[in-house]
Write an enzyme that holds these catalytic residues in place. Structure first.
Site, PDB file in Angstrom:
ATOM      1  N   THR A 140      33.722  48.187  51.114  1.00 38.60           N
ATOM      2  CA  THR A 140      34.532  47.271  50.357  1.00 38.60           C
ATOM      3  C   THR A 140      36.084  48.034  50.238  1.00 38.60           C
ATOM      4  O   THR A 140      36.404  48.952  50.397  1.00 38.60           O
ATOM      5  CB  THR A 140      34.321  47.069  49.050  1.00 38.60           C
ATOM      6  OG1 THR A 140      35.362  46.545  48.396  1.00 38.60           O
ATOM      7  CG2 THR A 140      33.705  48.149  48.311  1.00 38.60           C
ATOM      8  N   ASP A 141      37.404  46.912  50.277  1.00 37.48           N
ATOM      9  CA  ASP A 141      38.392  47.672  49.992  1.00 37.48           C
ATOM     10  C   ASP A 141      38.627  48.275  48.621  1.00 37.48           C
ATOM     11  O   ASP A 141      39.275  48.742  49.075  1.00 37.48           O
ATOM     12  CB  ASP A 141      39.536  46.418  50.267  1.00 37.48           C
ATOM     13  CG  ASP A 141      39.466  45.428  49.302  1.00 37.48           C
ATOM     14  OD1 ASP A 141      37.922  45.323  48.398  1.00 37.48           O
ATOM     15  OD2 ASP A 141      40.318  44.205  49.449  1.00 37.48           O
ATOM     16  N   GLU A 142      37.979  47.901  47.736  1.00 36.45           N
ATOM     17  CA  GLU A 142      38.017  48.676  46.903  1.00 36.45           C
ATOM     18  C   GLU A 142      38.226  50.069  46.579  1.00 36.45           C
ATOM     19  O   GLU A 142      37.901  51.153  46.060  1.00 36.45           O
ATOM     20  CB  GLU A 142      37.289  47.952  45.243  1.00 36.45           C
ATOM     21  CG  GLU A 142      37.204  46.871  45.588  1.00 36.45           C
ATOM     22  CD  GLU A 142      36.464  46.139  43.984  1.00 36.45           C
ATOM     23  OE1 GLU A 142      36.484  47.015  43.418  1.00 36.45           O
ATOM     24  OE2 GLU A 142      36.655  45.054  43.867  1.00 36.45           O
ATOM     25  N   TYR A 165      31.312  51.144  40.463  1.00 36.44           N
ATOM     26  CA  TYR A 165      31.173  50.001  41.324  1.00 36.44           C
ATOM     27  C   TYR A 165      31.840  51.129  42.745  1.00 36.44           C
ATOM     28  O   TYR A 165      31.115  51.687  44.355  1.00 36.44           O
ATOM     29  CB  TYR A 165      31.504  48.020  41.180  1.00 36.44           C
ATOM     30  CG  TYR A 165      31.464  48.319  43.334  1.00 36.44           C
ATOM     31  CD1 TYR A 165      30.518  48.139  43.008  1.00 36.44           C
ATOM     32  CD2 TYR A 165      32.641  47.470  43.351  1.00 36.44           C
ATOM     33  CE1 TYR A 165      30.646  46.918  44.581  1.00 36.44           C
ATOM     34  CE2 TYR A 165      33.154  47.240  44.124  1.00 36.44           C
ATOM     35  CZ  TYR A 165      31.565  46.570  45.257  1.00 36.44           C
ATOM     36  OH  TYR A 165      31.732  46.190  46.588  1.00 36.44           O
ATOM     37  N   LYS A 169      30.235  52.939  45.767  1.00 33.83           N
ATOM     38  CA  LYS A 169      30.540  52.479  47.418  1.00 33.83           C
ATOM     39  C   LYS A 169      31.238  53.668  48.256  1.00 33.83           C
ATOM     40  O   LYS A 169      30.786  53.782  49.315  1.00 33.83           O
ATOM     41  CB  LYS A 169      30.900  51.131  47.549  1.00 33.83           C
ATOM     42  CG  LYS A 169      30.806  49.949  46.438  1.00 33.83           C
ATOM     43  CD  LYS A 169      29.588  49.625  47.513  1.00 33.83           C
ATOM     44  CE  LYS A 169      29.740  49.073  48.843  1.00 33.83           C
ATOM     45  NZ  LYS A 169      28.982  48.722  49.676  1.00 33.83           N
TER      46      LYS A 169
HETATM   47  P1  NAD Z   1      25.309  39.635  46.123  1.00 33.13           P
HETATM   48  O1  NAD Z   1      25.636  40.549  44.277  1.00 33.13           O
HETATM   49  O2  NAD Z   1      25.702  38.811  45.871  1.00 33.13           O
HETATM   50  O3  NAD Z   1      23.983  40.287  46.311  1.00 33.13           O
HETATM   51  C1  NAD Z   1      23.881  41.647  46.768  1.00 33.13           C
HETATM   52  C2  NAD Z   1      21.968  41.552  47.405  1.00 33.13           C
HETATM   53  O4  NAD Z   1      21.621  42.731  46.997  1.00 33.13           O
HETATM   54  C3  NAD Z   1      21.359  41.170  45.988  1.00 33.13           C
HETATM   55  O5  NAD Z   1      20.165  39.806  46.372  1.00 33.13           O
HETATM   56  C4  NAD Z   1      19.719  42.117  45.055  1.00 33.13           C
HETATM   57  O6  NAD Z   1      19.014  40.999  45.459  1.00 33.13           O
HETATM   58  C5  NAD Z   1      20.162  43.017  46.316  1.00 33.13           C
HETATM   59  N1  NAD Z   1      19.321  43.981  46.455  1.00 33.13           N
HETATM   60  C6  NAD Z   1      20.434  44.818  44.703  1.00 33.13           C
HETATM   61  N2  NAD Z   1      19.746  45.634  45.020  1.00 33.13           N
HETATM   62  C7  NAD Z   1      18.853  46.482  45.620  1.00 33.13           C
HETATM   63  C8  NAD Z   1      18.303  47.282  46.166  1.00 33.13           C
HETATM   64  N3  NAD Z   1      17.627  48.336  45.897  1.00 33.13           N
HETATM   65  N4  NAD Z   1      17.267  46.890  47.311  1.00 33.13           N
HETATM   66  C9  NAD Z   1      17.431  45.472  48.238  1.00 33.13           C
HETATM   67  N5  NAD Z   1      18.118  44.492  47.522  1.00 33.13           N
HETATM   68  C10 NAD Z   1      18.980  45.013  46.690  1.00 33.13           C
HETATM   69  O7  NAD Z   1      26.363  41.114  46.901  1.00 33.13           O
HETATM   70  P2  NAD Z   1      27.512  40.306  47.414  1.00 33.13           P
HETATM   71  O8  NAD Z   1      29.023  39.752  47.137  1.00 33.13           O
HETATM   72  O9  NAD Z   1      27.482  39.511  48.650  1.00 33.13           O
HETATM   73  O10 NAD Z   1      27.532  41.734  48.487  1.00 33.13           O
HETATM   74  C11 NAD Z   1      27.208  42.728  49.741  1.00 33.13           C
HETATM   75  C12 NAD Z   1      27.609  43.540  49.640  1.00 33.13           C
HETATM   76  O11 NAD Z   1      29.387  43.207  50.624  1.00 33.13           O
HETATM   77  C13 NAD Z   1      28.066  44.593  48.602  1.00 33.13           C
HETATM   78  O12 NAD Z   1      27.455  45.895  49.381  1.00 33.13           O
HETATM   79  C14 NAD Z   1      29.028  44.595  47.925  1.00 33.13           C
HETATM   80  O13 NAD Z   1      29.360  46.141  48.311  1.00 33.13           O
HETATM   81  C15 NAD Z   1      29.708  43.985  49.830  1.00 33.13           C
HETATM   82  N6  NAD Z   1      30.658  43.629  49.735  1.00 33.13           N
HETATM   83  C16 NAD Z   1      31.501  42.670  48.951  1.00 33.13           C
HETATM   84  C17 NAD Z   1      32.848  41.572  48.834  1.00 33.13           C
HETATM   85  C18 NAD Z   1      32.823  40.554  48.132  1.00 33.13           C
HETATM   86  O14 NAD Z   1      33.566  39.855  48.077  1.00 33.13           O
HETATM   87  N7  NAD Z   1      31.829  39.847  47.070  1.00 33.13           N
HETATM   88  C19 NAD Z   1      33.534  42.222  49.099  1.00 33.13           C
HETATM   89  C20 NAD Z   1      33.009  43.601  50.151  1.00 33.13           C
HETATM   90  C21 NAD Z   1      32.062  43.399  50.157  1.00 33.13           C
HETATM   91  O1  DAU Z   2      37.599  43.600  47.128  1.00 33.15           O
HETATM   92  C1  DAU Z   2      36.109  43.450  46.990  1.00 33.15           C
HETATM   93  C2  DAU Z   2      35.216  43.081  45.627  1.00 33.15           C
HETATM   94  O2  DAU Z   2      35.869  42.140  45.505  1.00 33.15           O
HETATM   95  C3  DAU Z   2      33.836  43.049  46.577  1.00 33.15           C
HETATM   96  O3  DAU Z   2      33.377  44.894  46.582  1.00 33.15           O
HETATM   97  C4  DAU Z   2      32.974  43.309  45.183  1.00 33.15           C
HETATM   98  O4  DAU Z   2      31.813  43.049  45.360  1.00 33.15           O
HETATM   99  C5  DAU Z   2      33.385  41.927  44.537  1.00 33.15           C
HETATM  100  O5  DAU Z   2      33.153  41.589  43.156  1.00 33.15           O
HETATM  101  C6  DAU Z   2      34.762  41.658  44.745  1.00 33.15           C
HETATM  102  O6  DAU Z   2      35.289  42.540  43.233  1.00 33.15           O
HETATM  103  P1  DAU Z   2      36.151  42.176  42.470  1.00 33.15           P
HETATM  104  O7  DAU Z   2      36.840  42.335  41.145  1.00 33.15           O
HETATM  105  O8  DAU Z   2      37.753  41.493  43.284  1.00 33.15           O
HETATM  106  O9  DAU Z   2      36.210  40.856  42.525  1.00 33.15           O
HETATM  107  P2  DAU Z   2      35.645  39.497  40.939  1.00 33.15           P
HETATM  108  O10 DAU Z   2      35.139  38.150  41.434  1.00 33.15           O
HETATM  109  O11 DAU Z   2      35.173  40.400  39.732  1.00 33.15           O
HETATM  110  O12 DAU Z   2      37.446  39.359  40.161  1.00 33.15           O
HETATM  111  C7  DAU Z   2      38.664  38.962  41.029  1.00 33.15           C
HETATM  112  C8  DAU Z   2      39.303  38.975  40.105  1.00 33.15           C
HETATM  113  O13 DAU Z   2      39.312  37.932  39.158  1.00 33.15           O
HETATM  114  C9  DAU Z   2      39.672  40.014  39.524  1.00 33.15           C
HETATM  115  O14 DAU Z   2      40.470  40.955  38.954  1.00 33.15           O
HETATM  116  C10 DAU Z   2      39.719  39.678  38.053  1.00 33.15           C
HETATM  117  C11 DAU Z   2      40.031  38.752  37.962  1.00 33.15           C
HETATM  118  N1  DAU Z   2      38.512  38.173  36.800  1.00 33.15           N
HETATM  119  C12 DAU Z   2      37.772  37.956  37.178  1.00 33.15           C
HETATM  120  C13 DAU Z   2      36.544  37.539  36.204  1.00 33.15           C
HETATM  121  C14 DAU Z   2      35.112  38.018  37.354  1.00 33.15           C
HETATM  122  C15 DAU Z   2      38.927  37.151  36.084  1.00 33.15           C
HETATM  123  O15 DAU Z   2      40.267  37.472  35.848  1.00 33.15           O
HETATM  124  N2  DAU Z   2      38.189  37.042  35.006  1.00 33.15           N
HETATM  125  C16 DAU Z   2      36.658  36.906  35.092  1.00 33.15           C
HETATM  126  O16 DAU Z   2      36.316  36.136  34.622  1.00 33.15           O
END
Ligand code: NAD
Ligand code: DAU
Length: 361
Positions: A140-142, A165, A169
């Site tokens: 992730t970019d985070e 988190y 990562k």
């Molecule tokens: P998500 O939370 O929707 O899904 C995570 C999945 O992993 C779920 O299906 C969960 O059951 C499974 N899981 C959790 N623990 C596990 C374990 N111990 N063994 C096997 N499976 C397990 O997450 P997402 O948003 O789909 O993100 C997927 C990946 O992409 C993550 O690694 C996250 O860090 C990365 N990522 C997410 C975003 C985003 O915006 N959502 C952006 C950049 C990177």
């Molecule tokens: O940047 C990539 C990341 O993006 C991934 O690595 C993470 O898995 C994914 O969860 C996401 O992280 P963020 O913290 O950026 O996403 P989130 O949707 O939780 O929040 C997006 C922005 O919105 C953040 O600035 C917090 C804000 N927010 C979020 C929630 C849930 C609110 O203002 N109110 C809310 O209720």
């Protein structure tokens, strides 16, 4: 034919990726290993559940015996590790499981991949691996921390994660890197910006706001809502991951982003407008501790070296996404019943958190 172990394939991005592989690429078999935590949902995969090249296995990435069995039974030659605890707010409330899954789980996968893929497993100096194998870590970019008003993350930006988190990562990225440097395991790391699209669990900004809007519930905007994220449609992320699998140079990191920076409050207003709801639903609540102010990805490396480009404009992507959630209200009802209500109450106790007369907008 490739035998691809997709971990976390029942989550948001993982399930989109499994469908992407099965619907678009005839030359692979997909083994989906998912623990089915609160974030994993087999309903996300109904479209492919009977596909002849798809196998689902319930289990965790920390379970070394199970992962070992999968490598042995399915001749795994590719790993795409999506499995993770992924929500920043949960990592603030309960960090431990983030370290276990995101760090220890990744290391277990790496060890087993090394065991099966190394040509001379007993020779600690050998860096020879079976041709064509690859371990792709979805990061992730985070991990880069937060930006000020200007600048963008490039692949060599120093890691400075701010939440449990992102620290977990970043740790996983370091372990993946170490397996490349020390053992020569063919790895790639992708670092993507915020994804949006169908099947995202409504703890994340966009589906949470759509659902609250739909239910005429208040929309909890953290702090002043001026935090900026760089939004990418999940299908564009899947295409980028596939591109890195196919063409990425071993040992390299690739940033993935859509050049689409938006402040949270803009997104919330856009959703309200698209759904015909009033801005009075917006409620500014107490800010997330350690909240990163701005992320922005410089995607020059993946676009110029691998030829990937995002295909969605944000306007098109968000309109389709809102329609998808409205058309799939049964899916939303299923994931917001039971445990979700308790989570929501724990996380958003409005009476305590609401800022009196915020006035920041
Ligand atoms: P998500 O939370 O929707 O899904 C995570 C999945 O992993 C779920 O299906 C969960 O059951 C499974 N899981 C959790 N623990 C596990 C374990 N111990 N063994 C096997 N499976 C397990 O997450 P997402 O948003 O789909 O993100 C997927 C990946 O992409 C993550 O690694 C996250 O860090 C990365 N990522 C997410 C975003 C985003 O915006 N959502 C952006 C950049 C990177
Ligand atoms: O940047 C990539 C990341 O993006 C991934 O690595 C993470 O898995 C994914 O969860 C996401 O992280 P963020 O913290 O950026 O996403 P989130 O949707 O939780 O929040 C997006 C922005 O919105 C953040 O600035 C917090 C804000 N927010 C979020 C929630 C849930 C609110 O203002 N109110 C809310 O209720």
């Amino acid at each position: 034919m490739k035998n691809i172990l997709v971990t976390g394939g029942a989550g948001f991005i993982g399930s989109n990726f499994v469908r992407y592989l099965l619907e678009g690429n005839p030359d692979c078999r997909v083994i989906n290993l998912d623990l089915l935590t609160y974030a994993g949902n087999l309903a996300n995969l109904e479209a492919v559940q009977n596909h002849p090249r798809y196998h689902f296995v319930k289990g965790g990435i920390c379970d070394r015996n199970l992962v070992d069995d999968l490598f042995c039974s399915y001749y795994i030659d590719t790993v795409v590790n999506f499995a993770a605890e992924s929500h920043v707010d949960r990592s603030i409330a309960e960090p431990e499981v983030f370290l276990t899954t995101n760090i220890i789980g990744t290391q277990a996968l790496l060890d087993i991949a090394k065991k099966y893929w190394k040509v001379h497993p007993d020779d600690k100096y050998s860096r020879e691996f079976i041709p064509g194998v690859k371990f792709l870590q979805v990061s992730t970019d985070e991990v880069y921390g937060a930006l000020g008003e200007t600048g963008m993350f490039i692949e060599t930006t120093p890691l400075a994660p701010n939440s449990p988190y992102s620290a977990s990562k970043a740790s996983a990225d370091m372990i993946v890197r170490a397996y490349y440097e020390t053992f020569g395991l063919p790895v790639n790391i992708t670092r993507c910006s915020n994804n949006y699209g169908p099947y995202q669990f409504p703890e994340k900004l966009i589906p949470l706001m759509i659902n609250n809007c739909q239910c005429d519930k208040s929309l909890p905007v953290y702090g002043d809502g001026r935090q900026v994220r760089d939004w990418l449609h999940v299908k564009d992320h899947c295409a980028a991951v596939y591109n890195v699998l196919a063409k990425g140079v071993a040992g390299e990191v690739y940033n993935i982003g859509g050049n689409n920076e938006k402040a949270n409050i803009e997104i919330v207003r856009l959703i309200l407008q698209a759904m015909g709801k009033d801005e009075s639903l917006i409620t500014h609540v107490q800010d997330r501790p350690g909240h990163d102010r701005r992320y922005a990805i410089d995607n020059t490396k993946i676009t110029t070296q691998l030829g990937w480009q995002p295909s969605y404009t944000f306007e098109q992507g968000i309109a389709e996404t809102i329609s998808w959630y409205l058309q799939n209200s049964d899916w939303m009802k299923q994931v917001t019943s039971g445990e979700y209500c308790k989570y929501y109450d724990r996380m958003y106790t409005m009476e305590e958190k609401e800022l009196s007369c915020q006035g920041s907008e």
